[in-house]
Design a protein around this motif. Structure first.
Motif, PDB file in Angstrom:
ATOM      1  N   VAL A 256       0.949  -1.246  -0.089  1.00  0.00           N
ATOM      2  CA  VAL A 256       0.087  -0.014   0.083  1.00  0.00           C
ATOM      3  C   VAL A 256       0.751   1.364   0.002  1.00  0.00           C
ATOM      4  CG1 VAL A 256      -1.508   1.516   1.333  1.00  0.00           C
ATOM      5  CG2 VAL A 256      -1.999  -1.140   1.144  1.00  0.00           C
ATOM      6  N   ALA A 257       2.138   1.315   0.716  1.00  0.00           N
ATOM      7  CA  ALA A 257       2.975   2.533   0.869  1.00  0.00           C
ATOM      8  C   ALA A 257       3.363   2.849  -0.540  1.00  0.00           C
ATOM      9  CB  ALA A 257       3.804   2.136   1.829  1.00  0.00           C
ATOM     10  N   VAL A 258       3.856   1.689  -1.471  1.00  0.00           N
ATOM     11  CA  VAL A 258       4.465   1.944  -2.598  1.00  0.00           C
ATOM     12  C   VAL A 258       3.448   2.223  -3.648  1.00  0.00           C
ATOM     13  CG1 VAL A 258       5.622   0.715  -4.382  1.00  0.00           C
ATOM     14  CG2 VAL A 258       6.524   0.527  -1.990  1.00  0.00           C
ATOM     15  N   SER A 259       2.248   1.433  -3.680  1.00  0.00           N
ATOM     16  CA  SER A 259       1.416   1.622  -4.774  1.00  0.00           C
ATOM     17  C   SER A 259       0.121   2.668  -4.446  1.00  0.00           C
ATOM     18  CB  SER A 259       0.806   0.356  -5.047  1.00  0.00           C
ATOM     19  OG  SER A 259       0.140  -0.281  -4.009  1.00  0.00           O
ATOM     20  N   GLY A 260       0.093   2.584  -3.330  1.00  0.00           N
ATOM     21  CA  GLY A 260      -1.127   3.922  -2.803  1.00  0.00           C
ATOM     22  C   GLY A 260      -1.148   4.994  -3.232  1.00  0.00           C
ATOM     23  N   PRO A 261      -0.008   5.963  -3.371  1.00  0.00           N
ATOM     24  CA  PRO A 261       0.172   7.153  -4.078  1.00  0.00           C
ATOM     25  C   PRO A 261      -0.135   7.091  -5.612  1.00  0.00           C
ATOM     26  CG  PRO A 261       2.111   6.688  -2.308  1.00  0.00           C
ATOM     27  CD  PRO A 261       1.333   5.377  -2.565  1.00  0.00           C
ATOM     28  N   LEU A 262       0.340   6.314  -6.174  1.00  0.00           N
ATOM     29  CA  LEU A 262      -0.093   5.874  -7.659  1.00  0.00           C
ATOM     30  C   LEU A 262      -1.630   5.761  -7.904  1.00  0.00           C
ATOM     31  CD1 LEU A 262       1.299   5.847 -10.591  1.00  0.00           C
ATOM     32  CD2 LEU A 262       1.337   3.363 -10.112  1.00  0.00           C
ATOM     33  N   ILE A 263      -2.046   4.696  -6.946  1.00  0.00           N
ATOM     34  CA  ILE A 263      -3.520   4.667  -7.380  1.00  0.00           C
ATOM     35  C   ILE A 263      -4.269   5.442  -6.796  1.00  0.00           C
ATOM     36  CG2 ILE A 263      -5.459   2.872  -6.408  1.00  0.00           C
ATOM     37  CD1 ILE A 263      -3.411   0.731  -6.265  1.00  0.00           C
ATOM     38  N   PHE A 264      -4.348   6.333  -5.588  1.00  0.00           N
ATOM     39  CA  PHE A 264      -5.119   7.387  -5.342  1.00  0.00           C
ATOM     40  C   PHE A 264      -4.916   8.450  -6.149  1.00  0.00           C
ATOM     41  CE2 PHE A 264      -4.605   5.069  -1.126  1.00  0.00           C
ATOM     42  CZ  PHE A 264      -6.077   4.876  -0.817  1.00  0.00           C
ATOM     43  N   ALA A 265      -3.745   8.802  -6.723  1.00  0.00           N
ATOM     44  CA  ALA A 265      -3.290   9.867  -7.874  1.00  0.00           C
ATOM     45  C   ALA A 265      -4.305   9.546  -8.727  1.00  0.00           C
ATOM     46  CB  ALA A 265      -2.146  10.092  -7.878  1.00  0.00           C
ATOM     47  N   ALA A 266      -4.445   8.528  -9.309  1.00  0.00           N
ATOM     48  CA  ALA A 266      -4.987   7.889 -10.516  1.00  0.00           C
ATOM     49  C   ALA A 266      -6.860   7.906 -10.486  1.00  0.00           C
ATOM     50  CB  ALA A 266      -4.729   6.424 -11.189  1.00  0.00           C
ATOM     51  N   ILE A 267      -7.049   7.422  -9.333  1.00  0.00           N
ATOM     52  CA  ILE A 267      -8.459   7.328  -8.870  1.00  0.00           C
ATOM     53  C   ILE A 267      -9.197   8.671  -8.211  1.00  0.00           C
ATOM     54  CG2 ILE A 267      -8.579   5.027  -9.276  1.00  0.00           C
ATOM     55  CD1 ILE A 267      -9.058   4.762  -6.404  1.00  0.00           C
ATOM     56  N   GLY A 268      -8.202   9.281  -7.569  1.00  0.00           N
ATOM     57  CA  GLY A 268      -8.713  10.392  -6.538  1.00  0.00           C
ATOM     58  C   GLY A 268      -9.382  11.443  -7.364  1.00  0.00           C
ATOM     59  N   GLU A 269      -9.700  12.639  -6.521  1.00  0.00           N
ATOM     60  CA  GLU A 269     -10.669  13.641  -7.234  1.00  0.00           C
ATOM     61  C   GLU A 269     -10.136  14.951  -6.843  1.00  0.00           C
ATOM     62  OE1 GLU A 269     -14.790  13.366  -6.233  1.00  0.00           O
ATOM     63  OE2 GLU A 269     -15.020  11.227  -6.279  1.00  0.00           O
ATOM     64  N   HIS A 270      -8.613  14.992  -6.859  1.00  0.00           N
ATOM     65  CA  HIS A 270      -8.008  16.329  -7.123  1.00  0.00           C
ATOM     66  C   HIS A 270      -8.081  16.869  -8.444  1.00  0.00           C
ATOM     67  CE1 HIS A 270      -6.423  15.562  -2.967  1.00  0.00           C
ATOM     68  NE2 HIS A 270      -6.174  14.456  -3.296  1.00  0.00           N
ATOM     69  N   SER A 271      -8.945  17.274  -8.804  1.00  0.00           N
ATOM     70  CA  SER A 271      -9.303  17.737 -10.225  1.00  0.00           C
ATOM     71  C   SER A 271      -8.619  18.927 -10.478  1.00  0.00           C
ATOM     72  CB  SER A 271     -10.757  18.080 -10.537  1.00  0.00           C
ATOM     73  OG  SER A 271     -11.129  19.165  -9.761  1.00  0.00           O
ATOM     74  N   GLU A 272      -8.036  19.678  -9.310  1.00  0.00           N
ATOM     75  CA  GLU A 272      -7.354  21.005  -9.421  1.00  0.00           C
ATOM     76  C   GLU A 272      -5.618  20.672  -9.550  1.00  0.00           C
ATOM     77  OE1 GLU A 272      -7.123  20.004  -5.216  1.00  0.00           O
ATOM     78  OE2 GLU A 272      -8.428  19.753  -6.760  1.00  0.00           O
ATOM     79  N   MET A 273      -5.330  19.533  -9.478  1.00  0.00           N
ATOM     80  CA  MET A 273      -4.011  19.109  -9.509  1.00  0.00           C
ATOM     81  C   MET A 273      -3.544  18.051 -10.810  1.00  0.00           C
ATOM     82  SD  MET A 273      -3.065  17.820  -5.645  1.00  0.00           S
ATOM     83  CE  MET A 273      -3.157  18.977  -4.331  1.00  0.00           C
ATOM     84  N   THR A 274      -2.583  18.468 -11.216  1.00  0.00           N
ATOM     85  CA  THR A 274      -2.058  17.375 -12.372  1.00  0.00           C
ATOM     86  C   THR A 274      -1.739  16.034 -11.383  1.00  0.00           C
ATOM     87  OG1 THR A 274       0.170  17.839 -12.011  1.00  0.00           O
ATOM     88  CG2 THR A 274      -0.848  19.140 -13.588  1.00  0.00           C
TER      89      THR A 274
END
Length: 311
Positions: A128-146
């Motif tokens: 989770v520590a390794v893959s979490g940032p990548l996954i949450f960046a992909a499916i998350g809802e930070h529309s204001e961020m790249t």
């Protein structure tokens, strides 16, 4: 004997008491919710102090559980995404999140293998520590961020929270062995910290649900609670089935089914649709109903056979 039974009963009752207490005192959670990441860090640190690098030897038991967990997470998200994105995020995190830091404690109380669950917990948290940032960046809802901005933000916050406790525990083992040995003896503290965390998480989620409830989201809230129930039942059942193939149903069920819901709620509130946090919040209730039932049944079996737990 009476003291041992009373202590066991107290532990059994602490989980539902913490949940009910959080729901009752939800209005005051805003003053203490900042403690959640510190509690998570401390629980992980105490748990990791038990482990040596040599203990981290995942075999077919752990890898089978992990592959099952990741497959279920991806499948749950894919099946529900086009129907209801919030539901998809909620059930995804119920599957994806790693094993609870208190799982080895509950496993021990149920007669399972602490080392197996601790190893699997460590493996889960590492993934989770390794893959979490990548996954949450992909499916998350930070529309204001790249994507890269989102990835960097999540990596900077999630990775230290999950990895630093392990690094600190390993450093302490060799730098200050006497201090380390004392902390190893504090394993029961993880259980009580978890109870405090449940109190905060349940209260925070009840407060969030009440403040954000509208007739339009009622159906989604119900779906999230039901989705969490389905995820919980599937993981406990599959975990016991997988564990049974390796001679330890208890460790399999707790490893796959008992989740770090404190971390799950925090991640959902921070990086996903905040409404999705109601799924892991509901999972708190479902998994602790199951755990409380298992503990009461196990203690009843011990009492009827004239034996008493060492907890």
């Amino acid at each position: 004997m009476k003291v041992a039974i009373q202590k066991s009963n107290l532990k059994t009752l602490m989980l539902p008491i913490a949940m009910v207490g959080g729901a009752v005192f939800y209005k005051w959670m805003g003053y203490i919710t900042f403690l959640s990441p510190y509690l998570i860090f401390t629980m992980l640190f105490i748990t990791y102090c038990k482990l040596r690098i040599s203990d981290f030897k995942p075999d077919k038991f752990e890898t089978t559980l992990l592959l099952t967990q990741l497959l279920l997470a991806g499948l749950a998200y894919g099946v529900t995404f086009f129907w209801n994105r919030t539901l998809a995020e909620g059930v995804f995190i119920c599957f994806f999140i790693p094993t609870a830091t208190a799982a080895p404690v509950i496993t021990s109380m149920l007669g399972g293998s602490i080392s197996k669950v601790a190893t699997y917990s460590l493996l889960c948290n590492a993934v989770v520590a390794v893959s979490g940032p990548l996954i949450f960046a992909a499916i998350g809802e930070h529309s204001e961020m790249t994507f890269m901005q989102s990835f960097s933000l999540i990596l900077s916050e999630v990775f230290p929270l999950l990895v630093m406790p392990l690094a600190l525990a390993l450093i302490l083992r060799y730098a200050l062995p006497q201090v380390h040995s004392k902390i190893v003896g504090w394993q029961q503290l993880s259980f009580y910290l978890w109870a405090v965390s449940l109190f905060i998480v349940v209260g925070s989620c009840v407060s969030f649900a009440i403040k954000n409830w509208t007739p339009e989201v009622t159906f989604t809230m119900v779906l999230l609670a039901l989705g969490a129930l389905v995820a919980c039942l599937i993981q406990f059942k599959l975990g016991r089935i997988i564990g049974g193939k390796f001679g330890d149903k208890v460790s399999g069920g707790q490893g796959l089914g008992q989740k770090n819901t404190v971390l799950a709620v925090w991640l959902a509130l921070t990086y996903l649709n905040p409404l999705a946090s109601l799924a892991p919040a509901a999972y708190v209730a479902w998994q602790n109903i199951i755990n409380s039932w298992q503990l009461m049944r196990h203690q009843s079996n011990l009492d009827s056979s004239g034996k008493f737990g060492n907890n």
